[in-house]
Design a protein around this motif. Structure first.
Motif: not given
Length: 249
Positions: A231-243
């Motif tokens: 869960c600590q990688h949430e920000d990177e995952a959200r950014d990937l979802a946007l891309r």
């Protein structure tokens, strides 16, 4: 070309007749006439017209504008979608693979199609488990709960009857599940811990274009005991979802 309708001493089912008529129209293309169908299938004219009228009424077939032939109808699109694997552009696959290479948990792309889950890009190093259950019972997985939350009031989010449970943690109470779906809508993410499979957990983020409903979920899956680290990688995952959104939709 004959498709061997059936010998006269064998009475084919109406379902088989319908499938063979649909197959013929799909093979011959838009504008297929009733005569072409009866000739190809060696089907009695009365039977052919009865099947054609039923398929048109149910929108599996449609009459052409000149009323002389037939084409595949609107209702057949759901069958085609179900039989066709989701298409994921190379650029989207590359972006997902780059994210995978930097982490030690599974990353999957799950598409939403006709109120069901479709596996679009499975992590080759950490394959999905309990796949049948995940696809059949969306309330058990993070991706499925995200899809149900996105459906909102536009469709009945739950199947009729009691909810199936696989583990003691699986949510089977519909009121409790609805409460969790409200939280998912508010937080724009869904989680599942030991609900689909004991010892496994997943975090799902919506992949949506602008303000449209999500069409997919980016899922991070790991052993339950390491879920907090994932869960600590949430920000990177959200950014990937946007891309991913403009690449997929």
């Amino acid at each position: 070309m004959s498709m061997n309708y059936r010998p006269s001493h064998t009475k084919p089912s109406s379902t088989l007749n319908s499938l063979k008529v649909l197959e013929t129209v799909a093979r011959f293309g838009t504008g297929t006439t009733a005569k072409e169908i009866t000739d190809a299938l060696q089907m009695p004219q009365a039977t052919a017209y009865r099947v054609l009228n039923s398929l048109v009424a149910d929108e599996y077939l449609a009459r052409t504008s000149d009323l002389r032939g037939f084409a595949l109808g609107h209702a057949i699109s759901g069958l085609i979608t179900a039989a066709t694997p989701p298409t994921v552009p190379t650029a989207a696959r590359d972006a997902i693979q780059e994210f995978r290479s930097k982490n030690r948990f599974a990353v999957h792309l799950i598409m939403f199609r006709n109120s069901s889950l479709r596996i679009a890009d499975e992590d080759p190093d950490y394959p999905l488990h309990s796949v049948f259950e995940m696809l059949r019972y969306p309330h058990m997985s993070a991706a499925g709960k995200l899809m149900l939350a996105e459906m909102g009031d536009s469709a009945a989010p739950f199947p009729k009857g009691p909810l199936m449970g696989l583990t003691p943690q699986t949510i089977t109470d519909k009121a409790l599940l609805e409460k969790q779906l409200e939280e998912i809508r508010a937080n724009d993410e869904a989680t599942e811990i030991n609900e689909l499979e004991e010892g496994s957990a997943s975090l799902a983020f919506p992949v949506r274009l602008n303000d449209e409903p999500a069409g997919a979920a980016l899922c991070l899956t790991s052993p339950a005991e390491r879920f907090s680290a994932t869960c600590q990688h949430e920000d990177e995952a959200r950014d990937l979802a946007l891309r991913l959104a403009p690449l997929l939709f």
